[in-house]
Design a protein around this motif. Structure first.
Motif, mmCIF file in Angstrom:
data_model
loop_
_atom_site.group_PDB
_atom_site.id
_atom_site.type_symbol
_atom_site.label_atom_id
_atom_site.label_comp_id
_atom_site.label_asym_id
_atom_site.label_seq_id
_atom_site.Cartn_x
_atom_site.Cartn_y
_atom_site.Cartn_z
ATOM 1 N N LEU A 83 30.429 61.643 -7.362
ATOM 2 C CA LEU A 83 29.472 60.685 -8.301
ATOM 3 C C LEU A 83 28.616 59.572 -7.435
ATOM 4 C CD1 LEU A 83 31.557 60.296 -11.541
ATOM 5 C CD2 LEU A 83 29.430 61.589 -11.240
ATOM 6 N N PHE A 84 29.641 59.224 -6.350
ATOM 7 C CA PHE A 84 29.093 58.323 -5.632
ATOM 8 C C PHE A 84 28.006 58.543 -4.496
ATOM 9 C CE2 PHE A 84 28.832 55.997 -1.401
ATOM 10 C CZ PHE A 84 28.855 54.757 -1.994
ATOM 11 N N GLU A 85 28.126 59.900 -4.025
ATOM 12 C CA GLU A 85 27.125 60.348 -3.096
ATOM 13 C C GLU A 85 25.945 60.861 -3.942
ATOM 14 O OE1 GLU A 85 28.379 63.276 -0.346
ATOM 15 O OE2 GLU A 85 30.227 62.368 -0.100
ATOM 16 N N TYR A 86 26.082 61.228 -5.248
ATOM 17 C CA TYR A 86 25.108 61.626 -6.004
ATOM 18 C C TYR A 86 24.292 60.388 -6.474
ATOM 19 C CZ TYR A 86 22.567 64.558 -9.661
ATOM 20 O OH TYR A 86 21.587 65.293 -10.346
ATOM 21 N N GLN A 87 24.830 59.435 -6.858
ATOM 22 C CA GLN A 87 24.292 58.349 -7.289
ATOM 23 C C GLN A 87 23.608 57.565 -6.005
ATOM 24 O OE1 GLN A 87 23.771 57.035 -10.190
ATOM 25 N NE2 GLN A 87 22.151 55.873 -9.433
ATOM 26 N N ALA A 88 24.215 57.552 -4.684
ATOM 27 C CA ALA A 88 23.530 57.186 -3.513
ATOM 28 C C ALA A 88 22.063 57.821 -3.353
ATOM 29 C CB ALA A 88 24.388 57.305 -2.411
ATOM 30 N N TYR A 113 13.166 64.281 -0.244
ATOM 31 C CA TYR A 113 14.207 63.844 0.478
ATOM 32 C C TYR A 113 15.399 63.593 -0.417
ATOM 33 C CZ TYR A 113 17.269 60.336 2.955
ATOM 34 O OH TYR A 113 18.369 59.741 3.396
ATOM 35 N N VAL A 114 15.116 63.104 -1.769
ATOM 36 C CA VAL A 114 16.169 62.909 -2.552
ATOM 37 C C VAL A 114 16.701 64.048 -3.216
ATOM 38 C CG1 VAL A 114 16.396 61.956 -5.021
ATOM 39 C CG2 VAL A 114 15.294 60.299 -3.498
ATOM 40 N N ARG A 115 15.685 65.068 -3.517
ATOM 41 C CA ARG A 115 15.957 66.486 -3.933
ATOM 42 C C ARG A 115 16.946 67.108 -2.794
ATOM 43 N NH1 ARG A 115 11.184 68.634 -5.380
ATOM 44 N NH2 ARG A 115 11.250 67.809 -7.345
ATOM 45 N N SER A 116 16.610 66.987 -1.625
ATOM 46 C CA SER A 116 17.595 67.699 -0.751
ATOM 47 C C SER A 116 18.849 66.971 -0.435
ATOM 48 C CB SER A 116 16.860 67.720 0.720
ATOM 49 O OG SER A 116 16.876 66.435 1.400
ATOM 50 N N ARG A 123 5.100 59.321 -1.679
ATOM 51 C CA ARG A 123 5.920 59.511 -2.911
ATOM 52 C C ARG A 123 6.594 61.024 -2.821
ATOM 53 N NH1 ARG A 123 8.867 56.986 -6.011
ATOM 54 N NH2 ARG A 123 7.993 57.948 -7.822
ATOM 55 N N ILE A 124 5.537 62.101 -2.294
ATOM 56 C CA ILE A 124 5.934 63.383 -2.200
ATOM 57 C C ILE A 124 7.093 63.476 -1.202
ATOM 58 C CG2 ILE A 124 5.276 65.478 -1.450
ATOM 59 C CD1 ILE A 124 2.310 64.722 -2.770
ATOM 60 N N LEU A 125 7.155 62.860 -0.139
ATOM 61 C CA LEU A 125 8.366 62.918 1.089
ATOM 62 C C LEU A 125 9.589 62.363 0.473
ATOM 63 C CD1 LEU A 125 6.211 61.949 4.026
ATOM 64 C CD2 LEU A 125 7.075 64.210 3.468
#
Length: 142
Positions: free
Chosen positions: A48-53, A116-119, A110-112
């Motif tokens: 949960l911590f890593e997902y939220q980060a 990045y968040v998705r990866s 924004r696309i980048l």
């Protein structure tokens, strides 16, 4: 009583706290999902911590607006360093072109950031597959 538990809202209403609150409020119910074998609360907390980060790495709305302002002004500032005779257009069209370049820069940013968040989220889900299944079942619980 269940209605009161669902209306309970914490100050921080992000994904991590939503999952933790749902587990805390419903863990004693009969149909509520249980932690799988080999997964303890520490591993769940790490996930949960890593997902939220990963979700938070995109920045706050305030920081996104700040970056948007900088990226919109940057081409205008660069353009102001050149004499009017060397610019590609005449008059106000140079400023509009610079604003357009700034919008393209912000869109690219924004696309980048979304990629990045998705990866990062995909990496967290890949590293904790059993915990992901558990969290998905917790969030699907009614």
């Amino acid at each position: 009583m269940r209605d009161l538990e669902q209306q309970y809202v914490t100050v921080l209403d992000d994904f991590q706290h939503q999952v933790e609150n749902r587990i805390r409020n419903h863990k004693d119910e009969a149909n509520f999902p249980q932690l799988p074998e080999g997964v303890d609360e520490m591993i769940l907390s790490d996930y949960l911590f890593e997902y939220q980060a990963a979700l938070d790495s995109e920045g706050t709305e305030r920081s996104r607006y700040t970056i948007a302002g900088i990226l919109l002004c940057l081409p205008i500032l660069v353009m102001s360093g050149f004499p009017d005779t060397s610019l590609p257009f005449k008059g106000v069209w140079n400023v509009l072109a610079a604003i357009g370049v700034g919008l393209v820069l912000f869109l690219l940013y924004r696309i980048l950031m979304k990629a990045y968040v998705r990866s990062r989220i995909q990496r967290v889900n890949r590293d904790y597959p059993e915990v992901k299944k558990y969290v998905d079942s917790v969030m699907a619980f009614q």
